[in-house]
Design a protein around this motif. Sequence first.
Motif, PDB file in Angstrom:
ATOM      1  N   ASP A 482       0.852  -1.180   0.000  1.00  0.00           N
ATOM      2  CA  ASP A 482       0.000   0.000   0.000  1.00  0.00           C
ATOM      3  C   ASP A 482       0.888   1.230   0.000  1.00  0.00           C
ATOM      4  N   PHE A 483       0.277   2.362  -0.296  1.00  0.00           N
ATOM      5  CA  PHE A 483       1.041   3.592  -0.468  1.00  0.00           C
ATOM      6  C   PHE A 483       0.177   4.772  -0.075  1.00  0.00           C
ATOM      7  N   SER A 484       0.783   5.928   0.010  1.00  0.00           N
ATOM      8  CA  SER A 484       0.051   7.165   0.288  1.00  0.00           C
ATOM      9  C   SER A 484       0.307   8.158  -0.837  1.00  0.00           C
ATOM     10  N   VAL A 485      -0.613   9.106  -0.973  1.00  0.00           N
ATOM     11  CA  VAL A 485      -0.497  10.170  -1.969  1.00  0.00           C
ATOM     12  C   VAL A 485      -0.747  11.498  -1.266  1.00  0.00           C
ATOM     13  N   SER A 514       5.230   0.094  -4.853  1.00  0.00           N
ATOM     14  CA  SER A 514       4.276  -0.166  -5.927  1.00  0.00           C
ATOM     15  C   SER A 514       4.474   0.857  -7.035  1.00  0.00           C
ATOM     16  N   THR A 515       4.120   0.486  -8.247  1.00  0.00           N
ATOM     17  CA  THR A 515       4.092   1.434  -9.352  1.00  0.00           C
ATOM     18  C   THR A 515       2.751   2.147  -9.323  1.00  0.00           C
ATOM     19  N   VAL A 536       4.973   6.618 -10.987  1.00  0.00           N
ATOM     20  CA  VAL A 536       6.181   6.625 -10.168  1.00  0.00           C
ATOM     21  C   VAL A 536       6.181   5.399  -9.271  1.00  0.00           C
ATOM     22  N   GLN A 537       7.346   5.008  -8.803  1.00  0.00           N
ATOM     23  CA  GLN A 537       7.442   4.027  -7.736  1.00  0.00           C
ATOM     24  C   GLN A 537       7.098   4.724  -6.419  1.00  0.00           C
ATOM     25  N   GLY A 563      -4.023   8.310  -7.386  1.00  0.00           N
ATOM     26  CA  GLY A 563      -2.895   7.405  -7.567  1.00  0.00           C
ATOM     27  C   GLY A 563      -3.396   5.984  -7.480  1.00  0.00           C
ATOM     28  N   ALA A 564      -3.098   5.152  -8.484  1.00  0.00           N
ATOM     29  CA  ALA A 564      -3.624   3.787  -8.527  1.00  0.00           C
ATOM     30  C   ALA A 564      -2.492   2.800  -8.767  1.00  0.00           C
TER      31      ALA A 564
END
Length: 741
Positions: A482-485, A514-515, A536-537, A563-564
Motif C-alpha cells: 500500500d502507499f500514500s499520496v 508499488s508502481t 512513479v514508484q 494514484g492507482a
Amino acid sequence: MSLAVAAADKAALSGLDALAKGPDQQFVRKQTYTGGVPGHRDLFYVSYDRTYKGLPVIGGDAVVATDANGAVLSTVAADQGAELAVDTRASVTASKAESIARATAKLATVDSIDGNTLSVQAGAGGTLVYETIVAGHKADGAPSRLHVFVNAKTGKVESTKDDVRAGSGTSQWNGPNPLHIDTSNNSTVDPTRSGVRCVDLATKQPFTKSNDTFGNGQASSKETGCVDVLWSTQHEWDMLKNWLGRSGINGSGGGVTVQVGLSQVNAYWTGDHIEIGHNNANQWIGSMDVVGHEHGHAIDQYTPGGAGQEAGLGEGTGDIFGALTEAYTNEPSPYDTPDYTVGESVNLVGQGPIRNMANPSQVNGDPNCYSSRIPSTEVHAAAGPLNHWFYLLAEGSAKSPTCNSSTVTGIGIQAAGRVFYNAMLLKTSGMSYNRYRTATLTAAKNLDPTCAQYNATKAAWNAVSVAQQSGEPTCTSQPGNDFSVSLSSSSGTVQKGASTTATVSTATTTGSASTVALTATGQPAGVTVSFNPASVQSGASSTMTVSASASAAAGTYPITVKGAAGATSHTVTYNLTVSGGQPPTDDFSLALSPSDGSADPGKSVSTTVTTATTAGSAQTVALSASGLPSGATASFNPSSVQSGGTSTLTINTSASTAPGSYQVTITGSGTASHTATFSLTVNGGGGGGCGGVSEWSASQAYVPNDEVSFNGHKWKSIWYSTGAQPDDPRSWAVWQDEGAC
C-alpha cells in the motif's frame, strides 16, 4: 502522538480519499482519541469538524485513523457535505430562531438555551440554519436537550435531534460488601476521576458523611443508590483505561455527574448528565449494567460523530458497555455476575430481563436479525441485531442462534470490546448498521494484521443479516502493498493562457514499493492536467502541471488527483482557481520554508527563499526585505537568483530589538514582483509582549484555556490547535480575541 496528528492534519488539508472538500470548506481539528491495544499497539483517531465560509457544517464531520508512526490507516467522512453552495446571509434573526426552537421543543420547563448558532446543514447543496439547543424537562418530568435546526431563510424547522437517551436497565446491588468506593472529603465525589460524582437529584448536592461510610444496603435509599453508582462508574472508568485505552468517560480524562432520584421507572442520559429513576418496587436502579449502559450513551456522544444514529445503535452501545463493565468487574454470584442479559435481577416492571443479547427474541420478541424494518423499529427493540452481533463476536454461536444457520467462533469479550470501541472512533454523524459493519471491519483489520478478528467480525455481521457493503475493507493475513499520496500544495491559481504546478508525493506505507499511476478528474473545459512522470514508484514524486486555455471559464474547481496501483487507489483534492486576463510573458513564484521562526534579542533566525519559473523564461529575481523591527537587519545569500533557484535569508536581531511578533515582507523583483511573509517572533525574557503572556508559536500545541500574545492582542484558546494563527479568520473556532494588551 505528534506524528499521528501531523499525518492526519496533512490528510485533511489535502482532501485525502474520503476527505474531499470544496474550495470554501475547511476541516478544523476537534479532538484526538487513542485506541488500539493498550500496551501493545497504539492507534489514533483524529476527528474534524467541517466549515463552509467559516460556518460550522452539520453532517460534514470526518475522522482520520493513523498509527504511532504517522501512517494513515483510513479516512472516514459523513457522506454529505463535499458539494455545498449556500448563500450565508440569514433572513431570520437569531432571536426569532430561538423563539421557534422554544415553541418546537414544547417543554414544561426550559432550563437553558445552550447555543443558537448559524450553521450550514449538509445535503442537497446545503441549507443555512440556526442550530438552537433547548434544555429542560417535559410535562411528565423526563429530561430533554433538543437540537432544533431552523431554516435561516424561511423560519421552517428542518429537523430536530434530542441528546437525551432513555435507558431501561437493572438495579442490582453489588458485592460482596463492604464495597470500596473512592470518595472525597467524606462525600460522594470521586477524588481521582475528574468529574465523577453522584448527587441527590432534588438538591443537586452530593451525599456527605462524617465517617466516609455510605449507604444502608437498602435500594430505596438514594444514598445507597449513589454507592452503587460510584462503584459501577469507577469500574467502568478502569475498564475503559485498561481494556480500551480510553481516558475517562469523555475521552479527555473527564466524567459526568449522576443524579439519583428521578420519579420515573427509567433512567436517562440527558446529553449533559445521567438521571437515575426507580423500579416498580421503588428501588433506585443504580446497578452496574444500568450505570454502564447510561455511561455508554455518554461515550457514544463523546466519540466522533456524536450520538445521532439509526434506531437501536445507541441502545445497543449502552448494553455493550454495560456487559463490558460487568465482565471487567467480574463480581461473584449472587451479585451482578458477567452476563449478556439486561435487567435480569431488578425485575424492573415485574417481567424479568428487558433484553437478552445472546438471543434477543427471547424478550419481547426483539429481532435477532437485521432487516429494512429496523430503522423504524422502537429504539430498544432495534438494538437486537447489534446486541446479537456483539454476543456472537465475543462468545460465538454455540449458545446463540444465527440468522443464516452459520457457525461463528468468538474472540472473547475484551477483544470484541476493542473492535467495537475502535469502530466508534471511526464514527461520523448519521451512523447506520451498514456503516457500523464497515467501521468494525476496518477496526478489526487495523487491530489484528492476522485477519482473525476481521474474519470473526465479518462472520458475526453475516450471522445477523447485515449484508456486505460496497467499499468495505478486505483483509489478507500477509501485509499487502500500500502507499500514500499527498500534494505539496492543495490549491493553486492559474491565469487564462498560463499554467501552474504542484508536486505529487507518494510513499510506501506497507509491503513493497508499488508502481503508482497518476490521473486527474474534475477539471473544467479548457483546463488540462499532466504529470511528469505519469507513474512513479511509491516513495518518489511527480510534477503536476495544470494549464488553462484562453477559453477556460474563471472560477474555482476541485480537481481529484488519483494514484492507482492495481486494485488499490488513493485520492487527494486540488482546488484550482482560474483567473481572467493574460499572464506576463515571464513570471515566477516566491515561497519561504519555513514561513515563521523565533529568536532571542541579539540572535538570528534563517529561512530558505525558493523561486520557480511559472511562465515564459527564467529571469533574475532580486530579493529584499521590509517590515523589520527596530535594530534588526536582513541579508540574503545570494541577494539575487535565477527563478528556479534558492537563497538563504538570515534575520539578525540586536540586543535592543523589542520582544513581539512582526510580519516581515520578502519581495522578489524581476519582470514582475511577488511577496511572501515571514512571521518573526522576538522572544522576551519575561514571557512575551502581553503582560507576561507567552507569544504565540506556530510549532506549539495549544489546548483550551491557553493564553498567548499575538500582534498586540491577548488571545485565549477555545480548542486544540497547532499552527492556527490567532488573527487568521479561519481560526474563529480556535482562538478568542481578549483585546489589546
